[in-house]
Design a protein around this motif. Structure first.
Motif, short mmCIF file in Angstrom:
data_model
loop_
_atom_site.label_atom_id
_atom_site.label_comp_id
_atom_site.label_asym_id
_atom_site.label_seq_id
_atom_site.Cartn_x
_atom_site.Cartn_y
_atom_site.Cartn_z
N ILE A 173 7.20 4.37 4.72
CA ILE A 173 5.99 4.68 5.47
C ILE A 173 5.12 3.44 5.48
O ILE A 173 4.60 3.03 4.44
N PRO A 196 0.04 3.61 6.59
CA PRO A 196 -0.51 4.95 6.84
C PRO A 196 -2.04 4.94 6.83
O PRO A 196 -2.66 4.23 6.03
N TRP A 197 -2.65 5.69 7.74
CA TRP A 197 -4.11 5.78 7.79
C TRP A 197 -4.53 7.12 8.39
O TRP A 197 -3.74 7.80 9.04
N GLY A 204 0.76 6.33 11.16
CA GLY A 204 1.52 5.32 10.44
C GLY A 204 2.88 5.13 11.11
O GLY A 204 3.14 5.72 12.17
N LEU A 238 6.96 5.51 10.45
CA LEU A 238 7.99 6.09 9.60
C LEU A 238 9.28 5.30 9.79
O LEU A 238 9.73 5.11 10.92
N ALA A 277 -3.52 12.01 10.85
CA ALA A 277 -2.96 10.91 10.06
C ALA A 277 -1.89 10.20 10.87
O ALA A 277 -1.15 10.84 11.63
N ALA A 309 -2.73 7.82 2.21
CA ALA A 309 -3.24 7.11 3.38
C ALA A 309 -4.75 6.92 3.24
O ALA A 309 -5.44 7.79 2.71
N HIS A 354 1.62 12.77 15.78
CA HIS A 354 0.71 12.56 14.66
C HIS A 354 0.72 13.77 13.74
O HIS A 354 1.21 14.83 14.10
#
Length: 201
Positions: free
Chosen positions: A58, A61-62, A75, A77, A73, A166, A134
């Motif tokens: 990941i 992430p944020w 990011g 993957l 969230a 995240a 998302h």
């Protein structure tokens, strides 16, 4: 046989054995390096994905900072495995969650539940981003402030789980509003490309 002669005979044999062993080890290392998934990735990507030590890597992430209501969230993957991976659920302590996607409906971009989960193909990556797939936080029980760290648990189709953290960031790129109601147009979102999709640091 005198010990001095024995010593002279054994030393060349030992040197030859050591040389053969060194060549064998080097050959194994070369084979592993060339066949591993990190051989074709950048050092940064390799570090990010291997650090996860889970089903998926990941990257970056944020979470969109929000005072109340809904947020999401994001990011990247990364699936370095030989089989596709499907995320079927996500959870966090501050909100119930759903897997969402953005799709066109009547010429407008709408948000809706992702049927069948989010699939990350083998040996590939899949972006979670504003305007795309998302992880949706449905009803915040407390504000998510910029700088906060949230812990998420992903559940996969085979029953495995993975935890990641995240950080929350302010985001104004597409001016989207995560309004209640599946399949409803998101204010400020349009079908036109070229919208900014990056969080502010």
């Amino acid at each position: 046989m005198p010990s001095s002669i024995t010593g002279r005979l054994l030393r060349p044999a030992a040197v030859l054995s050591a040389a053969v062993l060194a060549v064998s080890v080097a050959a194994c290392g070369s084979a592993d390096d060339s066949s591993g998934p990190t051989a074709t990735t950048s050092p940064t990507a390799s570090a990010s994905t291997s650090a996860a030590a889970g089903v998926l890597g990941i990257r970056d992430p944020w979470v969109k900072a929000a005072d109340k209501g809904m947020t999401a969230a994001f990011g990247t993957l990364v699936n370095d495995g030989d089989a596709d991976v499907t995320i079927t659920a996500a959870t966090t302590e501050v909100s119930p969650m759903e897997l969402h996607e953005m799709a066109m409906k009547d010429g407008k971009m709408v948000m809706r539940a992702k049927q069948g989960g989010i699939v990350i193909k083998a040996k590939s990556s899949h972006a979670l981003e504003p305007g795309g797939d998302h992880l949706m936080l449905m009803n915040l029980t407390k504000p998510v402030r910029a700088g906060d760290e949230l812990t998420f648990t992903l559940t996969f189709g085979d029953g495995r789980t993975q935890v990641f953290t995240a950080v929350a960031k302010p985001f104004t790129g597409a001016q989207e509003s995560y309004a209640p109601g599946h399949g409803e147009p998101m204010p400020g979102m349009s079908a036109s490309p070229g919208m900014s999709m990056s969080p502010t640091s």
